[in-house]
Design a protein around this motif. Structure first.
Motif, PDB file in Angstrom:
ATOM      1  N   VAL A 193       1.597 -18.436  -6.797  1.00 10.02           N
ATOM      2  CA  VAL A 193       1.020 -17.128  -7.108  1.00 10.02           C
ATOM      3  C   VAL A 193       1.203 -16.181  -5.924  1.00 10.02           C
ATOM      4  CG1 VAL A 193      -1.160 -15.903  -7.500  1.00 10.02           C
ATOM      5  CG2 VAL A 193      -0.592 -17.915  -8.862  1.00 10.02           C
ATOM      6  N   LEU A 194       0.916 -16.652  -4.721  1.00  3.68           N
ATOM      7  CA  LEU A 194       1.068 -15.808  -3.527  1.00  3.68           C
ATOM      8  C   LEU A 194       2.519 -15.400  -3.323  1.00  3.68           C
ATOM      9  CD1 LEU A 194      -1.368 -17.613  -1.059  1.00  3.68           C
ATOM     10  CD2 LEU A 194      -1.687 -15.393  -2.173  1.00  3.68           C
ATOM     11  N   ARG A 228      -4.054 -35.565  -6.430  1.00  2.00           N
ATOM     12  CA  ARG A 228      -3.138 -34.848  -7.320  1.00  2.00           C
ATOM     13  C   ARG A 228      -3.700 -33.482  -7.689  1.00  2.00           C
ATOM     14  NH1 ARG A 228      -0.972 -39.540 -11.381  1.00  2.00           N
ATOM     15  NH2 ARG A 228       0.393 -40.529  -9.865  1.00  2.00           N
ATOM     16  N   ALA A 229      -4.999 -33.402  -7.952  1.00  2.00           N
ATOM     17  CA  ALA A 229      -5.611 -32.127  -8.305  1.00  2.00           C
ATOM     18  C   ALA A 229      -5.509 -31.143  -7.154  1.00  2.00           C
ATOM     19  CB  ALA A 229      -7.066 -32.336  -8.707  1.00  2.00           C
ATOM     20  N   ILE A 230      -5.752 -31.602  -5.943  1.00  2.00           N
ATOM     21  CA  ILE A 230      -5.640 -30.746  -4.761  1.00  2.00           C
ATOM     22  C   ILE A 230      -4.199 -30.292  -4.593  1.00  2.00           C
ATOM     23  CG2 ILE A 230      -5.767 -30.706  -2.237  1.00  2.00           C
ATOM     24  CD1 ILE A 230      -8.234 -32.582  -2.556  1.00  2.00           C
ATOM     25  N   GLN A 231      -3.266 -31.208  -4.734  1.00  2.00           N
ATOM     26  CA  GLN A 231      -1.859 -30.861  -4.578  1.00  2.00           C
ATOM     27  C   GLN A 231      -1.451 -29.828  -5.628  1.00  2.00           C
ATOM     28  OE1 GLN A 231       0.865 -34.074  -5.111  1.00  2.00           O
ATOM     29  NE2 GLN A 231       2.633 -32.890  -4.478  1.00  2.00           N
ATOM     30  N   CYS A 232      -1.858 -30.014  -6.885  1.00  2.00           N
ATOM     31  CA  CYS A 232      -1.493 -29.079  -7.953  1.00  2.00           C
ATOM     32  C   CYS A 232      -2.112 -27.721  -7.725  1.00  2.00           C
ATOM     33  CB  CYS A 232      -1.895 -29.638  -9.311  1.00  2.00           C
ATOM     34  SG  CYS A 232      -0.885 -31.044  -9.808  1.00  2.00           S
ATOM     35  N   SER A 233      -3.387 -27.671  -7.320  1.00  2.00           N
ATOM     36  CA  SER A 233      -4.025 -26.372  -7.103  1.00  2.00           C
ATOM     37  C   SER A 233      -3.408 -25.677  -5.901  1.00  2.00           C
ATOM     38  CB  SER A 233      -5.536 -26.519  -6.944  1.00  2.00           C
ATOM     39  OG  SER A 233      -5.834 -27.252  -5.782  1.00  2.00           O
ATOM     40  N   TRP A 234      -3.046 -26.416  -4.861  1.00  2.00           N
ATOM     41  CA  TRP A 234      -2.389 -25.825  -3.696  1.00  2.00           C
ATOM     42  C   TRP A 234      -1.040 -25.262  -4.106  1.00  2.00           C
ATOM     43  CZ3 TRP A 234       2.325 -26.903  -1.542  1.00  2.00           C
ATOM     44  CH2 TRP A 234       2.623 -26.233  -0.349  1.00  2.00           C
ATOM     45  N   LEU A 235      -0.279 -26.001  -4.901  1.00  2.00           N
ATOM     46  CA  LEU A 235       1.030 -25.548  -5.344  1.00  2.00           C
ATOM     47  C   LEU A 235       0.906 -24.300  -6.207  1.00  2.00           C
ATOM     48  CD1 LEU A 235       4.071 -25.922  -5.543  1.00  2.00           C
ATOM     49  CD2 LEU A 235       3.692 -27.496  -7.438  1.00  2.00           C
TER      50      LEU A 235
END
Length: 131
Positions: free
Chosen positions: A21-22, A9-16
């Motif tokens: 932002v991009l 979940r942390a990886i998914q949230c940071s990727w999102l």
């Protein structure tokens, strides 16, 4: 919840977050000031009645004055707290998942899970009028 699920979940949230932002950087016009990772310490309406907002940012001496402030700070947003003063988020015991699936996928999920009748759900169907 096991540690693997938390990490996923942390990886998914940071990727999102990084993706959003991009996308914002690529699509906003140059006249827009974009300050990701900036924390708002306070805001108030400009005293002259112009409708503009004076925004104080943590770590910056001079405030910003703007016509529009988008503060995407998440669930415990200090901007929301200052504007609405509606207290902390209150979990109501309901979890919602959103997804785009075909009717065939819905039927397959129902068959595989043994669901014969849907209770307390909203199903919205969109049909493209050009078809």
């Amino acid at each position: 919840m096991d540690i693997t699920l938390k990490r996923a979940r942390a990886i998914q949230c940071s990727w999102l977050a990084r993706t959003l932002v991009l996308l914002l950087r690529e699509t906003l016009p140059p006249s827009v000031t974009f300050l990701p990772g900036t924390h708002v310490s306070g805001l108030e309406e400009e005293s002259c009645g112009s409708g503009r907002v004076v925004v104080r940012l943590e770590g910056r001496d001079a405030p910003l004055t703007t016509e529009l402030l988008v503060a995407a700070e998440g669930l415990f947003s200090p901007v929301r707290r200052q504007l609405l003063d509606d207290g902390p988020p209150n979990f109501m015991g309901t979890v919602v998942f959103r997804a785009l699936v075909t009717e065939a996928q819905v039927q397959l999920i129902r068959v595989m899970s043994g669901i014969t009748q849907t209770h307390q759900s909203n199903e919205w169907h969109h049909t493209d009028s050009s078809e």
